[in-house]
Scaffold this motif. Structure first.
Motif, PDB file in Angstrom:
ATOM      1  N   UNK A 247      -9.304 -48.078  91.318  1.00 26.56           N
ATOM      2  CA  UNK A 247     -10.751 -48.148  91.463  1.00 26.56           C
ATOM      3  C   UNK A 247     -11.362 -49.223  90.583  1.00 26.56           C
ATOM      4  N   UNK A 248     -12.539 -49.681  90.945  1.00 25.81           N
ATOM      5  CA  UNK A 248     -13.259 -50.689  90.160  1.00 25.81           C
ATOM      6  C   UNK A 248     -14.074 -49.966  89.090  1.00 25.81           C
ATOM      7  N   UNK A 249     -13.761 -50.243  87.827  1.00 29.21           N
ATOM      8  CA  UNK A 249     -14.433 -49.559  86.731  1.00 29.21           C
ATOM      9  C   UNK A 249     -15.692 -50.307  86.276  1.00 29.21           C
ATOM     10  N   UNK A 250     -15.782 -51.586  86.618  1.00 30.75           N
ATOM     11  CA  UNK A 250     -16.944 -52.369  86.214  1.00 30.75           C
ATOM     12  C   UNK A 250     -16.844 -53.783  86.731  1.00 30.75           C
ATOM     13  N   UNK A 251     -17.876 -54.560  86.446  1.00 30.16           N
ATOM     14  CA  UNK A 251     -17.932 -55.960  86.845  1.00 30.16           C
ATOM     15  C   UNK A 251     -18.223 -56.809  85.620  1.00 30.16           C
TER      16      UNK A 251
ATOM     17  N   UNK B 204     -16.015 -48.287  93.602  1.00 23.83           N
ATOM     18  CA  UNK B 204     -16.301 -47.981  92.201  1.00 23.83           C
ATOM     19  C   UNK B 204     -15.757 -46.608  91.805  1.00 23.83           C
ATOM     20  N   UNK B 205     -15.298 -46.547  90.564  1.00 25.00           N
ATOM     21  CA  UNK B 205     -14.912 -45.269  89.961  1.00 25.00           C
ATOM     22  C   UNK B 205     -16.126 -44.749  89.198  1.00 25.00           C
ATOM     23  N   UNK B 206     -16.822 -43.738  89.696  1.00 25.27           N
ATOM     24  CA  UNK B 206     -18.067 -43.295  89.068  1.00 25.27           C
ATOM     25  C   UNK B 206     -17.878 -42.686  87.689  1.00 25.27           C
ATOM     26  N   UNK B 207     -16.654 -42.298  87.348  1.00 21.86           N
ATOM     27  CA  UNK B 207     -16.393 -41.676  86.051  1.00 21.86           C
ATOM     28  C   UNK B 207     -15.930 -42.685  85.002  1.00 21.86           C
TER      29      UNK B 207
END
Length: 392
Positions: free
Chosen positions: A42-46, A254-257
């Motif tokens: 998952x994408x944790x941020x940008x 996105x990984x919401x956590x």
């Protein structure tokens, strides 16, 4: 609302574009590169990266920042880049869990712009991670710590970028205590070297102690991804996952956590205690001292420096005269790679600490009401004294 002006694209105007035009017109274009969880994908941020107006000589960041530096507008450009990154991310249809924003080392001592303050105080819908490169460490460490403290006071986080390029960055890790540690891409390119092994070991130990996340940069192939995992990286970034692009371009998963995985900001990081002795009150016993015991402690520190030339020394000498103390530090300071001496003494105190890659030692001496010494052998306490010395 996106507050950038429309770019002027005529060939003549593009050829004449100056950095002043870019700043006045707010013509910085942020692009975004995903940071990916190496375990779950998952994408944790940008990470926000700056571009100038398309089709101009200032489109690419190296030319844009060189032009700003030459024009004396580096601070203005750096603030604008941060403003535009935050504005675009706030206005995105789906916000990332975290937004990584770079801080230019040469201007971290400038006041935060009104626009950035407005956005942060209003409440960002994501967790901002302010990235310092290791170039900021030897130049403006006090300003860097103040800005890190302010960032954390609003519930956000800090990252140390390019770790591994300079051995001194390893000594500074416990001082900044970043929530995110970014391994330089050179480590991915040379995974079998002794230097890479040393950096990886120190970074892993720091992450285990503080809960920091480790990011590997420059992942371009499946082989790079395997190396990143071997180096202990939790997250990764590079063309293997995606190139920089629009914030709503490829449809990130996105990984919401993700933001909750970062350690909570240190509650007292931005509230430095008054002196080295008070800062280490719970770090070990205090002993009665005399000139011989203090001289013995200084000799021990001399021995540390003889074994590791990359050590950094932080020192503060006592105010006024104190004849019973062997306070001449010239021999000690002359052996260190880097030295920071606080120019405002603490009343009735004298301290010196050494920080190397993954370790630290030092001592604090108090002259009143009695002559006392406290030996420092634990890295967190040594780092705390260094922060106290660097504080304004």
């Amino acid at each position: 609302m996106d507050t950038a002006m429309t770019e002027v694209t005529s060939p003549r105007r593009a050829a004449q574009m100056t950095v002043g035009d870019v700043i006045t017109g707010r013509l910085v274009r942020p692009v975004f590169q995903p940071i990916v969880d190496l375990a779950g994908g998952g994408v944790v941020g940008l990470e926000a990266l700056a571009r100038g107006p398309a089709g101009t000589a200032l489109e690419f960041p190296d030319r844009l920042f060189d032009a700003a530096r030459a024009a004396g507008r580096l601070g203005d450009l750096d603030q604008l880049c941060a403003e535009r990154a935050l504005e675009v991310a706030v206005d995105a249809a789906v916000q990332p869990p975290m937004l990584f924003v770079n801080a230019e080392p040469a201007v971290v001592d400038q006041p935060i712009s009104t626009r950035i303050a407005e956005l942060v105080v209003a409440g960002l819908p994501f967790r901002e991670v302010l990235e310092f490169t290791e170039r900021a460490l030897p130049t403006v460490p006090g300003s860097m710590l103040r800005l890190a403290g302010l960032t954390r006071a609003f519930g956000h986080a800090v990252a140390l970028d390019d770790v591994g390029v300079d051995p001194m960055s390893l000594a500074f890790l416990p001082i900044l205590e970043p929530e995110v540690i970014k391994l330089d891409l050179s480590l991915i390119r040379d995974p079998a070297s002794a230097a890479t092994a040393r950096v990886s070991a120190v970074v892993r130990a720091q992450a285990a102690r503080t809960g920091a996340r480790i990011i590997a940069e420059g992942i371009e192939t499946a082989a790079d991804l395997a190396v990143a995992r071997d180096l202990g990286a939790h997250w990764g970034q590079g063309w293997h996952f995606a190139r920089p692009g629009p914030i709503d371009g490829p449809g990130h998963r996105y990984d919401p956590e993700a933001a909750a995985v970062l350690p909570a900001p240190p509650s007292t990081f931005h509230e430095r205690p008054g002196s080295p002795f008070t800062a280490t009150a719970t770090s070990g016993p205090t002993f009665a001292a005399d000139s011989m015991s203090i001289a013995t402690a200084l000799d021990r520190l001399h021995g540390m420096l003889a074994r590791d030339p990359d050590v950094i020394v932080f020192a503060v000498e006592p105010a006024g005269t104190c004849p019973e103390l062997p306070v001449s530090l010239h021999d000690l300071l002359g052996r260190a790679r880097s030295v920071y001496i606080r120019d405002r003494p603490f009343p009735d105190e004298f301290a010196v600490v050494l920080l190397g890659a993954g370790y630290g030692f030092g001592m604090c001496v108090r002259t009143r009401p009695e002559l006392e010494i406290r030996h420092l052998d634990q890295l967190p306490a040594v780092a705390e004294v260094a922060r106290v010395m660097l504080a304004a």
